[in-house]
Design a protein around this motif. Structure first.
Motif, mmCIF file in Angstrom:
data_model
loop_
_atom_site.group_PDB
_atom_site.id
_atom_site.type_symbol
_atom_site.label_atom_id
_atom_site.label_comp_id
_atom_site.label_asym_id
_atom_site.label_seq_id
_atom_site.Cartn_x
_atom_site.Cartn_y
_atom_site.Cartn_z
ATOM 1 N N GLN A 181 2.829 57.949 11.259
ATOM 2 C CA GLN A 181 3.181 56.641 11.224
ATOM 3 C C GLN A 181 3.000 55.967 12.438
ATOM 4 O O GLN A 181 3.960 55.671 13.274
ATOM 5 C CB GLN A 181 4.688 56.528 10.692
ATOM 6 C CG GLN A 181 5.151 57.408 9.610
ATOM 7 C CD GLN A 181 4.536 56.501 8.120
ATOM 8 O OE1 GLN A 181 4.487 55.480 7.847
ATOM 9 N NE2 GLN A 181 3.509 57.400 7.630
ATOM 10 N N ASP A 182 1.752 55.705 12.777
ATOM 11 C CA ASP A 182 1.216 55.311 14.173
ATOM 12 C C ASP A 182 1.939 56.053 15.360
ATOM 13 O O ASP A 182 2.057 55.600 16.406
ATOM 14 C CB ASP A 182 1.762 53.865 14.268
ATOM 15 C CG ASP A 182 1.443 52.939 13.370
ATOM 16 O OD1 ASP A 182 0.203 53.027 12.778
ATOM 17 O OD2 ASP A 182 1.706 51.812 13.125
ATOM 18 N N TYR A 183 1.671 57.467 15.075
ATOM 19 C CA TYR A 183 2.107 58.658 16.197
ATOM 20 C C TYR A 183 3.681 58.332 16.694
ATOM 21 O O TYR A 183 4.099 58.824 17.689
ATOM 22 C CB TYR A 183 1.547 58.375 17.440
ATOM 23 C CG TYR A 183 -0.054 58.549 16.996
ATOM 24 C CD1 TYR A 183 -0.533 59.794 16.654
ATOM 25 C CD2 TYR A 183 -1.013 57.509 17.287
ATOM 26 C CE1 TYR A 183 -1.911 59.921 15.979
ATOM 27 C CE2 TYR A 183 -2.536 57.789 16.800
ATOM 28 C CZ TYR A 183 -2.972 58.867 16.205
ATOM 29 O OH TYR A 183 -4.172 59.293 15.985
ATOM 30 N N LYS A 184 4.710 57.480 15.697
ATOM 31 C CA LYS A 184 6.030 57.221 16.079
ATOM 32 C C LYS A 184 6.948 58.290 15.451
ATOM 33 O O LYS A 184 8.106 58.224 15.882
ATOM 34 C CB LYS A 184 6.268 55.871 15.853
ATOM 35 C CG LYS A 184 5.347 54.927 16.633
ATOM 36 C CD LYS A 184 5.863 53.452 16.235
ATOM 37 C CE LYS A 184 4.955 52.448 17.167
ATOM 38 N NZ LYS A 184 5.035 51.135 16.931
ATOM 39 N N LEU A 185 6.582 58.851 14.469
ATOM 40 C CA LEU A 185 7.342 59.481 13.548
ATOM 41 C C LEU A 185 8.044 60.940 14.102
ATOM 42 O O LEU A 185 9.275 61.168 14.073
ATOM 43 C CB LEU A 185 6.786 59.984 12.210
ATOM 44 C CG LEU A 185 7.738 60.761 11.096
ATOM 45 C CD1 LEU A 185 8.991 59.552 10.916
ATOM 46 C CD2 LEU A 185 6.907 61.137 10.026
#
Length: 546
Positions: A285-289
Motif C-alpha cells: 500500500q505505497d510502502y506504508k503498510l
C-alpha cells in the motif's frame, strides 16, 4: 558434452529444445529468417505467429508463468524489439522466466544507423536481467544456454539476446552443455533457529505469500507450515492462488482497493513472515503498510530483494519450498489459533460487500459456480478487476495468472500463452474495453491456431481507472478518458470466433454455458454502467466529495 557442426540458427533451436520449450512466440522478421526456418524443421516445436509483438511477448510471459519452462519470444531489430518491450518489463516486475531473441542488423552495418538499427544491449539493459549479443558463431550455445540459466535461476526474469543476421547462417563446431538445473538452496540450521526465536516471541504473526511460492512449487508446503502453527496467511498482489482462499487460515489479498479489514490484519500484526515476495508498492500500500513496529522475517531466493523495501528483522536467502519444509519442524510453544480465527472471520465479512450484487459481482459469482477445478483466470489492468480480486475464491494452485506490472492489454494474449502451456485447462480472461482493444487482434491468432479461450470484456466506454483518478483530482474535467462505441462481440465473430453481447447476469450465465461447451475462441462482451467507476465508488460520489 554433445558436440556437432551446425549453423548458429540451428544451434539456437537445439538449445531451446533442450529446455523443453514446445511453443515459441513471434512476429516474423527478415533479420532472423534462419531461426524461423530451423524452428519449422523441428517437429517438437510449434511457432505461434502473433499479430503484434506486444501480444507475442505477453503470450510468452504468461507461458513462462503457467508452464514448467521459460517463455520464448522473437522479434526483429529496433521496431519489433520496441513493440515487445512491454512483455520484457512485465516479466521483470513479475519475476517470470523469459528468453527474448531479437534479430539485429548485419555486423558490418552496426554503428551506421542501419535499417531499423538500435543498440539492443543498451535499450534493454534497464529492464532485463541480462542482455547479450552473439558475435561469434562458436559461442552461440554458450550464450543461449547461459540465457536460459539466468532467466530461470535466482529471482527469475527476462533475458534478451541480440542475433546479428550475418551470424545466424554461419556454421561452427557447437558444444552443448546440459539443460538447466534450478538450484533450490535451503536455509541453514542457524537461520531456522533464528526464525524460531522470533516466532516464539510473536503475539500476532502473519504470513505474506508471494510469487516465489508459486515458482518454487511450494503451495502445499505453505499450507502445511501455516497449519502446523495456526498462522493466518495473506497473499501478495495478484498472487491469490499461492494459498487456498477457502482455507480456514486464509485472511485476504493485498492489492488495489483492499478492504480495510484485510489491511488491519497486517497492521495489527507484530511479526510478518514474508515468503517469496518483494513486498511491492501495491502489496505494501505505497510502502506504508509495514512500519518500524513490525518484525519482518523476509525469506526470498534473491538476497538483493531482502531489505530492498523494508529493513528485515531477519533475512533468509533461500528457496521457498526448502525453507518451509525446514521451518515446519520447528518446536514452537506459542499458539495463534484465536488470532487466526479472528482474522479469517474479518476476511469472510468482506465477501458480503454490496458490490457482490452488482452486475460485475454476479458475473464473478457465475464464474465461481460454473468453472471447474482445472480452470485458470487471467486478467488485464483495470477497475473491473476489483470485483475479481474481492470476490473470486481461488481454491487451487496454478489457477490465476495476472500482471503485477499492471500492463494493459495483458488478459487475452496471456490466456493464449496459458492455454498452450496447459491445454487441458479451461482458460478465461477478463479485460476492460480499453485494455482489450490494445491486443484484440490476437483473437485472430487464437482462431488461426485453434486456441479455445474465453474472453470477457467489461465495456463501459472509458479508461475507467484513469477516469476514477481524474474525477478524484480534477472533478468534472474529463480529458482523454472517454472512449467510443465498439461492439467487440461482432468484431470477434468477423474474426472467426464466437461472440456474445450481454446486459444482465442471466444473459451472461447463458453465454458462459455456451462458451464452456465450445471448442473455439469466445468473446463475451458485458455492457457495464459507466457511472459505477469501481467496486465501491460512483462518478457522482467522487464529484460530491470534492
Amino acid at each position: 558434452m554433445k558436440q556437432a557442426v551446425m549453423s548458429s540458427a540451428r544451434a539456437i533451436v537445439e538449445c531451446i529444445k533442450m529446455e523443453g520449450v514446445r511453443h515459441i512466440f513471434c512476429v516474423p522478421g527478415e533479420s532472423f529468417l534462419p531461426v524461423l526456418d530451423a524452428i519449422s524443421r523441428e517437429r517438437s516445436m510449434q511457432l505461434i505467429s502473433a499479430r503484434h509483438e506486444g501480444g507475442a511477448s505477453f503470450m510468452a510471459e504468461a507461458y513462462g508463468k503457467a508452464g514448467s519452462c521459460p517463455g520464448v519470444v522473437m522479434a526483429t531489430r529496433g521496431v519489433g524489439a520496441a513493440n515487445l518491450a512491454i512483455g520484457v518489463h512485465t516479466a521483470a516486475q513479475d519475476s517470470t522466466p523469459l528468453v527474448v531473441l531479437l534479430g539485429q542488423v548485419h555486423s558490418s552495418f552496426k554503428g551506421r544507423e542501419g535499417f531499423q538499427e538500435v543498440d539492443l544491449e543498451a535499450f534493454f539493459k534497464p529492464i532485463a536481467k541480462w542482455v547479450a549479443e552473439i558475435r561469434e558463431p562458436p559461442r552461440t550455445t554458450e550464450i543461449i544456454q547461459r540465457a536460459f540459466r539466468i532467466a530461470q535461476t535466482g529471482r527469475p526474469g527476462p533475458v534478451v539476446v541480440s542475433l546479428p543476421e550475418d551470424v545466424l547462417n554461419k556454421e561452427a563446431l557447437m558444444t552443448f552443455g546440459t539443460a538447466v538445473t534450478i538450484p533450490a538452496p535451503a536455509p541453514s540450521d542457524e537461520e531456522v533457529e533464528a526464525v524460531k526465536t522470533v516466532l516464539n516471541s510473536a503475539v500476532r504473526p502473519v504470513v505474506i505469500a508471494g510469487g516465489g511460492i508459486k515458482r518454487a512449487g511450494a503451495e502445499q508446503e505453505l499450507v502445511s507450515f501455516a497449519e502446523r502453527f495456526s498462522l493466518p496467511v495473506v497473499t501478495a498482489f495478484r498472487r491469490h492462488d499461492s494459498f487456498p482462499n477457502d482455507h480456514r487460515l486464509y485472511a485476504g489479498h493485498l492489492g488495489l482497493g483492499t478492504d480495510a479489514e484485510i489491511l488491519e490484519t497486517v497492521r495489527q500484526a507484530d511479526t510478518i513472515v514474508a515468503v517469496g515476495t518483494r513486498l511491492s508498492e501495491i502489496t505494501t500500500q505505497d510502502y506504508k503498510l509495514l512500519t518500524p513496529d513490525h518484525k519482518v522475517i523476509h525469506i526470498d531466493i534473491d538476497e538483493q530483494t531482502i531489505g530492498s523495501v523494508h529493513p528485515p528483522f531477519l533475512g533468509v536467502a533461500a528457496d521457498a519450498r526448502q525453507t518451509l519444509k525446514k521451518l515446519r519442524s520447528m518446536d514452537i510453544t506459542a499458539g495463534w489459533i484465536s488470532w487466526a480465527e479472528q482474522r479469517r472471520l474479518k476476511y469472510e465479512r468482506t465477501l458480503t460487500n454490496a458490490g457482490r450484487q452488482m452486475l460485475n459481482g454476479r458475473v464473478i459469482e457465475c464464474l465461481q459456480n460454473k468453472l471447474k477445478e482445472n480452470s485458470v483466470i487471467t486478467n488485464d489492468a483495470g477497475n473491473f478487476a476489483g470485483w475479481l480480486h474481492s470476490f473470486f475464491v481461488f481454491r487451487h494452485p496454478h489457477s490465476y495468472v495476472g500482471p503485477t506490472s499492471g500492463a494493459m492489454g495483458y488478459g487475452l494474449p496471456a490466456a493464449l500463452g496459458v492455454k498452450l502451456a496447459s491445454p487441458d485447462k479451461t482458460v478465461v480472461s477478463l479485460s476492460g474495453d480499453g485494455g482489450f482493444m490494445m491486443t484484440m487482434q490476437e483473437v485472430e491468432t487464437a482462431v488461426r491456431y485453434n486456441i479455445p479461450v474465453i474472453s470477457l470484456v467489461f465495456n463501459n466506454r472509458m479508461y475507467g481507472t484513469i477516469r476514477m483518478h481524474q474525477e478524484m483530482h480534477y472533478p468534472h474535467q474529463v480529458a482523454g478518458t472517454d472512449l467510443g462505441e465498439v461492439r467487440f462481440s461482432k468484431i470477434a465473430r468477423h474474426m472467426g470466433a464466437e461472440g456474445f453481447y450481454v446486459q444482465t447476469a442471466e444473459e451472461f450465465e447463458g453465454a458462459l454455458e455456451k462458451a464452456l461447451r465450445s471448442n473455439v475462441p469466445v468473446v463475451i462482451e458485458i455492457e457495464c454502467d459507466p457511472e459505477q467507476i469501481s467496486l465501491n465508488r460512483t462518478i457522482s460520489s467522487l464529484r460530491s466529495n470534492q
